[in-house]
Write a protein that holds these residues in place. Structure first.
Motif, PDB file in Angstrom:
ATOM      1  N   GLY A 153      36.878  30.088  58.586  1.00  0.00           N
ATOM      2  CA  GLY A 153      38.492  29.451  58.558  1.00  0.00           C
ATOM      3  C   GLY A 153      38.995  29.542  57.320  1.00  0.00           C
ATOM      4  O   GLY A 153      40.188  29.081  56.950  1.00  0.00           O
ATOM      5  N   GLY A 154      38.607  30.434  56.592  1.00  0.00           N
ATOM      6  CA  GLY A 154      39.201  30.686  55.095  1.00  0.00           C
ATOM      7  C   GLY A 154      39.346  29.669  54.103  1.00  0.00           C
ATOM      8  O   GLY A 154      40.263  29.377  53.517  1.00  0.00           O
ATOM      9  N   GLU A 155      38.310  28.531  54.190  1.00  0.00           N
ATOM     10  CA  GLU A 155      38.311  27.401  53.393  1.00  0.00           C
ATOM     11  C   GLU A 155      38.438  27.896  51.835  1.00  0.00           C
ATOM     12  O   GLU A 155      37.635  28.870  51.459  1.00  0.00           O
ATOM     13  N   ARG A 156      39.298  26.967  51.115  1.00  0.00           N
ATOM     14  CA  ARG A 156      39.398  27.372  49.735  1.00  0.00           C
ATOM     15  C   ARG A 156      38.395  27.027  48.896  1.00  0.00           C
ATOM     16  O   ARG A 156      37.667  26.198  49.119  1.00  0.00           O
ATOM     17  N   PHE A 157      38.112  27.832  47.831  1.00  0.00           N
ATOM     18  CA  PHE A 157      37.185  27.463  46.919  1.00  0.00           C
ATOM     19  C   PHE A 157      37.286  27.821  45.546  1.00  0.00           C
ATOM     20  O   PHE A 157      38.351  28.712  45.237  1.00  0.00           O
ATOM     21  N   HIS A 158      36.304  27.321  44.565  1.00  0.00           N
ATOM     22  CA  HIS A 158      36.540  27.892  43.236  1.00  0.00           C
ATOM     23  C   HIS A 158      35.118  28.928  42.942  1.00  0.00           C
ATOM     24  O   HIS A 158      34.198  28.473  43.622  1.00  0.00           O
ATOM     25  N   LEU A 159      35.462  29.886  42.298  1.00  0.00           N
ATOM     26  CA  LEU A 159      34.770  31.034  42.205  1.00  0.00           C
ATOM     27  C   LEU A 159      34.387  31.160  40.595  1.00  0.00           C
ATOM     28  O   LEU A 159      35.411  31.074  39.637  1.00  0.00           O
ATOM     29  N   ALA A 160      32.952  31.273  40.157  1.00  0.00           N
ATOM     30  CA  ALA A 160      32.615  31.435  39.103  1.00  0.00           C
ATOM     31  C   ALA A 160      31.416  32.544  38.946  1.00  0.00           C
ATOM     32  O   ALA A 160      30.726  32.507  39.754  1.00  0.00           O
ATOM     33  N   GLY A 161      31.741  33.432  37.910  1.00  0.00           N
ATOM     34  CA  GLY A 161      30.880  34.646  38.009  1.00  0.00           C
ATOM     35  C   GLY A 161      30.391  34.978  36.605  1.00  0.00           C
ATOM     36  O   GLY A 161      31.184  34.883  35.546  1.00  0.00           O
ATOM     37  N   PHE A 162      29.020  35.117  36.517  1.00  0.00           N
ATOM     38  CA  PHE A 162      28.458  35.256  35.250  1.00  0.00           C
ATOM     39  C   PHE A 162      28.060  36.671  35.020  1.00  0.00           C
ATOM     40  O   PHE A 162      27.517  37.317  36.060  1.00  0.00           O
ATOM     41  N   SER A 163      28.594  37.300  33.828  1.00  0.00           N
ATOM     42  CA  SER A 163      28.469  38.625  33.419  1.00  0.00           C
ATOM     43  C   SER A 163      28.738  39.543  34.594  1.00  0.00           C
ATOM     44  O   SER A 163      29.896  39.686  34.939  1.00  0.00           O
ATOM     45  N   PHE A 164      27.842  40.357  35.229  1.00  0.00           N
ATOM     46  CA  PHE A 164      28.040  41.419  36.540  1.00  0.00           C
ATOM     47  C   PHE A 164      28.621  40.503  37.431  1.00  0.00           C
ATOM     48  O   PHE A 164      29.483  41.072  38.217  1.00  0.00           O
ATOM     49  N   GLY A 165      28.385  39.116  37.768  1.00  0.00           N
ATOM     50  CA  GLY A 165      28.807  38.113  38.623  1.00  0.00           C
ATOM     51  C   GLY A 165      30.384  37.962  38.632  1.00  0.00           C
ATOM     52  O   GLY A 165      31.150  38.123  39.441  1.00  0.00           O
ATOM     53  N   GLY A 166      30.853  38.078  37.194  1.00  0.00           N
ATOM     54  CA  GLY A 166      32.231  38.013  37.070  1.00  0.00           C
ATOM     55  C   GLY A 166      32.953  39.254  37.297  1.00  0.00           C
ATOM     56  O   GLY A 166      34.191  39.043  37.549  1.00  0.00           O
ATOM     57  N   VAL A 167      32.209  40.556  37.003  1.00  0.00           N
ATOM     58  CA  VAL A 167      33.085  41.672  37.109  1.00  0.00           C
ATOM     59  C   VAL A 167      33.271  42.087  38.597  1.00  0.00           C
ATOM     60  O   VAL A 167      34.368  42.248  39.227  1.00  0.00           O
ATOM     61  N   LEU A 168      32.184  41.548  39.691  1.00  0.00           N
ATOM     62  CA  LEU A 168      32.430  41.663  40.988  1.00  0.00           C
ATOM     63  C   LEU A 168      33.462  40.456  41.593  1.00  0.00           C
ATOM     64  O   LEU A 168      34.234  40.719  42.596  1.00  0.00           O
ATOM     65  N   GLY A 169      33.388  39.356  40.816  1.00  0.00           N
ATOM     66  CA  GLY A 169      34.278  38.152  41.107  1.00  0.00           C
ATOM     67  C   GLY A 169      35.657  38.560  41.104  1.00  0.00           C
ATOM     68  O   GLY A 169      36.488  37.973  41.861  1.00  0.00           O
ATOM     69  N   GLY A 170      35.925  39.259  40.081  1.00  0.00           N
ATOM     70  CA  GLY A 170      37.360  39.770  39.718  1.00  0.00           C
ATOM     71  C   GLY A 170      37.915  40.562  40.984  1.00  0.00           C
ATOM     72  O   GLY A 170      39.199  40.319  41.512  1.00  0.00           O
ATOM     73  N   HIS A 171      37.085  41.222  41.703  1.00  0.00           N
ATOM     74  CA  HIS A 171      37.648  42.089  42.923  1.00  0.00           C
ATOM     75  C   HIS A 171      37.432  41.256  44.267  1.00  0.00           C
ATOM     76  O   HIS A 171      38.467  41.262  44.984  1.00  0.00           O
ATOM     77  N   VAL A 172      36.470  40.030  44.156  1.00  0.00           N
ATOM     78  CA  VAL A 172      36.612  39.279  45.258  1.00  0.00           C
ATOM     79  C   VAL A 172      37.747  38.355  45.231  1.00  0.00           C
ATOM     80  O   VAL A 172      38.389  38.158  46.220  1.00  0.00           O
ATOM     81  N   ALA A 173      38.243  37.828  44.004  1.00  0.00           N
ATOM     82  CA  ALA A 173      39.504  37.082  43.931  1.00  0.00           C
ATOM     83  C   ALA A 173      40.400  37.797  44.241  1.00  0.00           C
ATOM     84  O   ALA A 173      41.458  37.248  44.818  1.00  0.00           O
ATOM     85  N   ALA A 174      40.642  39.018  43.765  1.00  0.00           N
ATOM     86  CA  ALA A 174      41.879  39.815  43.924  1.00  0.00           C
ATOM     87  C   ALA A 174      42.162  40.041  45.396  1.00  0.00           C
ATOM     88  O   ALA A 174      43.400  40.021  45.766  1.00  0.00           O
ATOM     89  N   SER A 175      40.901  40.297  46.156  1.00  0.00           N
ATOM     90  CA  SER A 175      41.220  40.480  47.651  1.00  0.00           C
ATOM     91  C   SER A 175      41.505  39.116  48.336  1.00  0.00           C
ATOM     92  O   SER A 175      42.203  39.466  49.457  1.00  0.00           O
ATOM     93  N   LEU A 176      40.866  38.062  47.912  1.00  0.00           N
ATOM     94  CA  LEU A 176      41.215  36.994  48.872  1.00  0.00           C
ATOM     95  C   LEU A 176      42.433  36.221  48.471  1.00  0.00           C
ATOM     96  O   LEU A 176      42.701  34.977  49.175  1.00  0.00           O
TER      97      LEU A 176
END
Length: 282
Positions: free
Chosen positions: A106-129
């Protein structure tokens, strides 16, 4: 040589894992493994390279007092299956995004935190969502196209004894992950020893590029950063990281935890947890 890992350490990790709900979503020919603790607003934690959810071992239960904490093993790392080639930040992020559609229907909103490589991928996740991501906290990530210190890591060689592999794990923790060598404890060595051989996605090559800084202008979420003051990969270039992120979002919150190394969420968990909880709860 370091001592063999204690039964208490293994039992502790198993106990934290047992408190979570385990979910699998598609990844290559197998599944991407997610663990979920607690209740409240969703907080998604993406671990670092050659890691697993265990990078957040000192954070998940504390944060789960206030949030629904969601910590996957990233594609090709930990217990998750190997993703199909080519391994690009965009394609790996797509697997995470598809999984989140199941974890947060249902597209529930969330906070995202990414450590190191997780932050690199998290940037692309956040940009898409887009607006589904309320905030995005980058924790010690590279991929910003900025200077970084080289680190001389040792590879775990097949056929090594347990003692040899544990010694390599302890060495690598001291070179890259933890600044205060007195804080390289049994638990940290066990996590490094367990995670490193399961790394099938070569994450360091992503961190040497500018793939994160290229994604961030498309992120609609509120950005923030947390770095250890003695991060082996970033020190003495922390000001450059703050400046680069501030050029994308002026006035963003950028926290430096003095004395802590790259794995700041582990080494300085007592200081890291309240900072992330305050950021994610705002």
């Amino acid at each position: 040589m370091v001592a063999l890992i204690s039964e208490e350490t293994v039992a502790f990790v198993d106990g934290v894992a047992a408190e979570a709900k385990r979910i699998e979503t598609p990844c290559g020919d197998g599944g991407m493994v997610w663990r979920v603790w607690g209740s409240g607003p969703p907080l998604v934690l993406l671990h670092g390279g050659y890691g697993s959810w265990m990078h957040w071992i000192r954070n998940v239960l504390v944060l789960a007092r206030h949030f629904t904490v969601i910590a996957p093993d990233l594609p090709g790392l930990g217990e998750s299956a190997t993703p199909p080639e080519p391994h690009s930040a965009e394609e790996l992020a797509r697997i995470i995004i598809d999984g989140l559609a199941t974890i947060l229907p249902g597209g529930e909103r969330f906070h995202l935190a990414g450590f190191s490589f997780g932050g690199v991928l998290g940037g692309h996740v956040a940009a898409s969502l887009g607006e589904q991501v309320r905030g995005f906290t980058i924790v010690g990530s590279n991929g910003l196209g900025l200077p970084r210190q080289p680190t001389e890591l040792e590879r775990q060689k097949p056929g090594g004894t347990v003692e040899e592999l544990l010694t390599i794990a302890k060495h690598n923790l001291g070179v890259l992950m933890i600044a205060d060598k007195d804080k390289i404890d049994d638990l940290a060595v066990y996590i490094q020893y367990t995670n490193a051989p399961r790394g099938r996605v070569r994450s360091r090559r992503f961190s040497r590029t500018g793939t994160l800084i290229q994604a961030l202008p498309r992120v609609m979420a509120q950005l923030s950063g947390i770095w250890g003051g003695r991060d082996a990969g970033a020190n003495p270039y922390l000001d450059e990281r703050k400046r680069a992120l501030g050029e994308i979002q002026p006035g963003l919150r950028f926290e430096i935890i003095p004395g802590a190394g790259h794995w700041v969420a582990y080494e300085a968990a007592d200081r890291f947890n309240p900072i992330l909880a305050e950021i994610a709860g705002s």
